[in-house]
Design a protein around this motif. Structure first.
Motif, PDB file in Angstrom:
ATOM      1  N   ALA A 176       1.827   1.647  -0.728  1.00  0.00           N
ATOM      2  CA  ALA A 176       3.162   2.481   0.112  1.00  0.00           C
ATOM      3  C   ALA A 176       2.848   2.733   1.530  1.00  0.00           C
ATOM      4  O   ALA A 176       3.566   2.721   2.405  1.00  0.00           O
ATOM      5  CB  ALA A 176       3.607   3.323  -0.744  1.00  0.00           C
ATOM      6  N   GLU A 196      -3.669   5.253  -7.190  1.00  0.00           N
ATOM      7  CA  GLU A 196      -4.196   5.177  -5.840  1.00  0.00           C
ATOM      8  C   GLU A 196      -3.749   3.717  -5.213  1.00  0.00           C
ATOM      9  O   GLU A 196      -3.354   3.714  -4.038  1.00  0.00           O
ATOM     10  CB  GLU A 196      -5.656   5.021  -6.228  1.00  0.00           C
ATOM     11  CG  GLU A 196      -6.313   6.520  -6.650  1.00  0.00           C
ATOM     12  CD  GLU A 196      -7.560   6.598  -6.793  1.00  0.00           C
ATOM     13  OE1 GLU A 196      -8.262   5.255  -6.775  1.00  0.00           O
ATOM     14  OE2 GLU A 196      -8.080   7.426  -7.521  1.00  0.00           O
ATOM     15  N   GLY A 220       5.525   3.006  -3.971  1.00  0.00           N
ATOM     16  CA  GLY A 220       4.739   3.873  -4.297  1.00  0.00           C
ATOM     17  C   GLY A 220       5.151   4.722  -5.633  1.00  0.00           C
ATOM     18  O   GLY A 220       4.889   5.680  -5.878  1.00  0.00           O
ATOM     19  N   THR A 258      -0.239   4.058  -3.995  1.00  0.00           N
ATOM     20  CA  THR A 258      -0.099   4.934  -2.749  1.00  0.00           C
ATOM     21  C   THR A 258      -0.822   4.133  -1.541  1.00  0.00           C
ATOM     22  O   THR A 258      -0.058   4.244  -0.308  1.00  0.00           O
ATOM     23  CB  THR A 258      -0.820   6.066  -3.102  1.00  0.00           C
ATOM     24  OG1 THR A 258      -0.708   6.828  -4.042  1.00  0.00           O
ATOM     25  CG2 THR A 258      -0.643   7.078  -1.997  1.00  0.00           C
ATOM     26  N   GLU A 259      -1.786   3.512  -1.774  1.00  0.00           N
ATOM     27  CA  GLU A 259      -2.222   2.646  -0.636  1.00  0.00           C
ATOM     28  C   GLU A 259      -1.099   1.734  -0.286  1.00  0.00           C
ATOM     29  O   GLU A 259      -1.001   1.558   1.185  1.00  0.00           O
ATOM     30  CB  GLU A 259      -3.317   2.133  -1.076  1.00  0.00           C
ATOM     31  CG  GLU A 259      -4.139   1.218  -0.075  1.00  0.00           C
ATOM     32  CD  GLU A 259      -5.368   0.464  -0.405  1.00  0.00           C
ATOM     33  OE1 GLU A 259      -5.816   0.770  -1.466  1.00  0.00           O
ATOM     34  OE2 GLU A 259      -5.731  -0.696   0.186  1.00  0.00           O
TER      35      GLU A 259
END
Lengths: 486, 219
Positions: free
Chosen positions: A156, A150, A145, A153-154
Motif C-alpha cells: 500500500a 507487513e 493495505g 502495508t509495504e
C-alpha cells in the motif's frame, strides 16, 4: 437534466451513504452487493443509449460512446466483484482473519471505490477526471493495505507514493495544456469537448511536453514499464476481489485520462503521442511477458499479465488506424471481463490451499472441479486462444499493425504473445492436475462460482458470436476517436 | 518601471523557492527540513500574491490564501504530529550522500533549463525563469523522494514537488482554473493524511519508519 444520469448519481450517493451508515450491521454483506447490482442496472440504462451514439452534454457531465464503454465495464466488473466479495470475505470473517468492523470498512470502501470510478467517466472537465483518478488511488490504498500484514502495508505504501508522484506529474502536464490554451480558449479550457474543438490552434511545443508528462504521469497508474513497480505488489497483496477490480477497471481509469489527451494531441501534433504510447506499450509487453514466464506467485503472474495487456492496448491506440483502435477497444473490453475470472478463481484456490506459490498447489481439479474448469478456461481466454474475446482483440490489433505496414512490430508482438502463452501454460496447468494435499478445506457457495461463471460466459459470447449491436457500439466508441484522428 | 520591479520580485520569490529546495536536499535532520518546507510554501504564497496583484486575477488570491493556511501552517503541523506519534528518528536517512545529492540537484537544474528551452521562445524573461525553476523544483523533489529512506522525508519530497508545480502554474498561465487548484490542494491534503496513517502502520510493523525495511516484496 438527463433522467438516467440523475438517477444513477442519486443511487450512487444513496448507496455510499447507506453502506457507510450501516457498516457495522450484519446485513452489510448483503446490502452492498445489492447496491452494486442496482448501480449496474442504472449504469446500463444510462449507457445503452449513449453507446448507440447519443451524446449527453449536461452541465459538468459529458458522456460519449467512449466513456460509456468504460463505464459499462466498471459497472459489470464492480457488481461481480461485490457479489464475489460476499463469498470471499465471508470466509475470511468466519476464519477470523477479518473481524466484523473491518468487514464493514471493506464493503463501504468498495462501494465508494466503484462509485468514484464510474463518476470519473461521466465528467466533462479533464480536471474532474484528474481528481477522480487521484481519488481512486486514495480509496483503494486502504483496500490494498486491507490486511494489516507487513507485506500489505509495504504494498500500500509503494502504491500510494508512486501513484501520488504519477498524479503530480500528470498535473504538471495539465498545467502546460492549460498554458497552451491561454488566448485560444476563453471559457472552460480543460473541458474536453472544448479542447477537441480548438485542438488545431493549441501551441504544438507546449502540447508535446504536456503529452510526455501526462503519459508518464497517468502511465504510472496504468502500469507502463518502467513505472510499474507498484502494480505486482498491490495486486498480489490486495484481497482477491479487489485485485480483480484493480486490474480490470482501475487501470482503465488512468488509461482513459491518457486517451482523452491523446486524441487532442493527435490533432495538434500528429504522430507525437502515438509514438510514445507505442514505445511504452512495446516495452511493457516485452518485460511483462518474461516476468509471466518466470513467476512463481499466482497473483503476481496475473498482475504481470495485466501489464502485458495494457501494453497491448497502448500499442493498439498508438498505431491509430481505425482497425488498430477497434482492436484496442475490443482488447480492453476482453481484458476487463476475462481478468477478474482469473483473479477470482485464484482467490478460491488461495483461500483453500493457503498459499500463492504455484509449485505448492496441486490437484485443484479434484478438490474444486468448478473453479478448476473456470481457471483453465480463463487461462486459455487471457492468453488469446480462440474462441474467447481476447483472441478477437489481439487478432484485430495484429491486423491493424499489418495494415499499417508495421510488419516487424507485428512479428515481435506475436513472439512475445507466444512467450506469454508458454508461461501461462507452464505455470497454471500443473496446478490443476496431480494429487491434492489431504487437508484442503472446500467452500463451494453460490457466490463463489456464479460471478466467475457470468464473466466467463461474457468473454466466451463476445468471442463466439459478437452481436451486431455490440460491434456497432464499439464502432461508435472508436468513432469518437478516429472520427477526428484517422 | 513598476513592471520591472514586479518582475524582479517574482523572480526573487521563485529563486528563493529553488534555494529552499536545494537546502532541503542538504538537510540531515527532520526539524529544519519541515521548516524549509514551510518557508518554500511561504515564498510560493508571496509569489502568488504578487501575481494576483499585478495581473488582477482574483482567484489567485484564493490560491494564495489556501497555500498560506494549508501549506505554511496546517501541513507542517500535521507532519510534526505524525512525527510525534511515531518514533521517527531525527535523521532523514540518506541512501546517497549529501555531496552526491547536491551534485545531482545541480545536474537537474541544468537539465530543466535544457528541456524547457524549446518552450521559451515565445515567453517573457520572468516566465522563462519561472518555468525552468518550476521544472527544477519538480525534479529535485523527485530526486529527494528517490534518495531518502524515511517515510516522512519522502512525503516532504512529494509536497515540494507539488509546490514546484504550482509555481509553474501561477507564473505560466496566471493559475489554472480555480477548480483544478482546489482539487489539487484537496488531493494533496488527503494524500498526506493517508500517508500519515500508513507511516504509523509501517512504524508499528517494523518499529521504524525507515522504508528500506520495505524490501519483502521482491521477485
Amino acid at each position: 437534466m438527463n433522467t438516467a444520469l440523475t438517477s444513477l448519481i442519486c443511487a450512487m450517493a444513496a448507496s455510499c451513504v447507506l453502506c457507510i451508515a450501516l457498516r457495522n450491521r450484519r446485513c452489510i454483506g448483503t446490502l452492498m452487493p445489492v447496491c452494486s447490482i442496482v448501480l449496474m442496472v442504472l449504469a446500463l440504462n444510462l449507457c445503452v443509449p449513449v453507446l448507440g451514439g447519443e451524446v449527453i452534454d449536461d452541465g459538468p457531465f459529458y458522456m460519449d460512446p467512449l466513456s460509456a464503454v468504460f463505464m459499462v465495464l466498471v459497472a459489470v466488473v464492480g457488481c461481480m466483484a461485490s457479489v464475489y466479495s460476499r463469498a470471499y470475505m465471508g470466509l475470511e470473517n468466519r476464519e477470523g482473519v477479518v473481524n466484523h468492523r473491518e468487514l464493514g470498512q471493506y464493503y463501504s470502501l468498495l462501494i465508494v471505490f466503484v462509485s468514484v470510478m464510474m463518476l470519473t467517466f461521466a465528467a466533462r472537465s479533464m480536471a474532474i477526471v484528474w481528481l477522480g483518478v487521484g481519488a481512486t488511488t486514495l480509496v483503494s490504498t486502504f483496500l490494498v493495505g486491507f490486511y494489516s500484514r507487513e507485506e500489505s502495508t509495504e504494498a500500500a505504501w509503494k502504491y500510494i507514493i508512486l501513484c501520488s508522484v504519477g498524479i503530480t506529474i500528470a498535473l504538471a502536464g495539465y498545467t502546460l495544456v492549460y498554458a497552451s490554451t491561454v488566448g485560444v480558449i476563453e471559457h472552460g479550457a480543460l473541458d474536453w469537448p472544448v479542447l477537441m474543438a480548438h485542438a488545431q490552434e493549441l501551441d504544438p511545443t507546449m502540447m508535446r511536453m504536456a503529452m510526455v508528462l501526462v503519459i508518464v504521469g497517468f502511465g504510472t497508474k496504468v502500469g507502463f514499464v518502467p513505472m510499474h513497480t507498484w502494480l505486482p505488489d498491490a495486486h498480489s497483496q490486495a484481497p482477491s476481489p479487489v485485485s480483480g477490480l484493480l486490474s480490470a477497471v482501475l487501470l482503465n481509469c488512468a488509461m482513459y485520462g491518457i486517451l482523452r489527451f491523446h486524441a487532442v494531441s493527435e490533432i495538434t501534433v500528429p504522430g507525437f503521442s502515438s509514438t510514445i504510447l507505442m514505445a511504452f506499450g512495446l516495452v511493457s509487453l516485452a518485460v511483462a511477458a518474461f516476468f509471466i514466464a518466470s513467476s512463481r506467485d499466482l497473483k503476481r503472474m496475473l498482475a504481470y499479465s495485466s501489464i502485458e495487456n495494457m501494453g497491448l492496448i497502448a500499442l493498439g491506440f498508438g498505431i491509430g488506424t481505425p482497425v488498430a483502435v477497434t482492436g484496442a477497444v475490443l482488447q480492453m473490453v476482453a481484458h476487463s471481463v476475462t481478468k477478474p475470472v482469473l483473479f477470482f478463481s485464484a482467490g478460491n484456490i488461495i483461500q483453500s490451499y493457503g498459499t500463492r506459490d504455484m509449485s505448492a498447489i496441486r490437484g485443484v481439479g479434484r478438490v474444486m472441479p468448478g473453479t478448476s474448469w473456470l481457471l483453465a478456461a480463463g487461462t486459455l481466454a487471457i492468453v488469446g486462444a480462440p474462441p474467447f474475446a481476447v483472441f478477437v482483440g489481439e487478432l484485430t490489433i495484429l491486423s491493424g499493425m499489418l495494415g499499417g505496414g508495421l510488419v516487424w512490430l507485428a512479428a515481435v508482438t506475436v513472439v512475445l504473445l507466444c512467450v506469454v502463452f508458454a508461461g501461462f501454460a507452464r505455470n497454471v496447468f500443473p496446478m490443476l492436475s496431480g494429487d491434492p494435499p489431504s487437508d484442503v478445506p472446500i467452500d463451494g457457495s453460490f457466490c463463489r462460482i456464479a460471478p466467475i461463471a457470468v464473466l466467463m460466459a461474457l468473454s466466451l459470447s463476445i468471442g463466439l458470436f459478437m452481436p451486431e449491436q455490440a460491434m456497432e457500439w464499439i464502432g461508435n466508441a472508436v468513432g469518437t476517436f478516429t472520427g477526428v484522428v484517422g | 518601471m513598476e513592471n520591472a520591479i514586479i518582475g524582479n520580485m517574482i523572480d526573487l520569490c521563485a529563486v528563493m523557492m529553488l534555494l529552499t529546495t536545494v537546502l532541503a536536499v542538504a538537510m540531515t535532520h527532520m526539524k529544519p527540513l519541515i521548516r524549509l518546507f514551510s518557508a518554500q510554501s511561504l515564498f510560493l504564497a508571496v509569489l502568488a500574491l504578487i501575481v494576483a496583484y499585478s495581473s488582477g486575477t482574483s482567484h489567485i488570491y484564493i490560491m494564495c490564501g489556501l497555500t498560506l493556511v494549508l501549506k505554511v501552517f496546517v501541513m507542517p503541523r500535521m507532519l510534526w504530529y505524525i512525527m510525534d506519534r511515531i518514533n521517527v528518528g531525527r535523521e532523514v536517512g540518506l541512501s546517497l550522500g549529501i555531496p552526491g545529492t547536491l551534485l545531482a540537484s545541480g545536474l537537474m537544474m541544468v537539465l530543466s533549463y535544457y528541456i524547457t528551452e524549446p518552450l521559451l521562445a515565445t515567453m517573457h524573461t520572468v516566465e522563462r525563469n519561472c518555468l525552468a525553476l518550476s521544472v527544477s523544483i519538480l525534479l529535485i523533489g523527485l530526486l529527494m523522494m528517490c534518495t531518502r529512506k524515511n517515510a516522512i522525508t519522502e512525503t516532504i519530497g512529494l509536497l515540494m514537488m507539488e509546490n514546484g508545480l504550482f509555481l509553474g502554474a501561477v507564473a505560466l498561465s496566471h493559475g489554472m482554473p480555480l477548480i483544478v487548484e482546489i482539487a489539487a490542494f484537496f488531493d494533496v491534503m488527503v494524500a498526506v493524511i493517508i500517508i500519515g496513517i500508513f507511516a504509523h502502520r509501517i512504524n508499528r510493523s517494523f518499529n521504524s519508519v525507515d522504508t528500506s525495511f520495505l524490501r519483502r516484496l521482491r521477485e
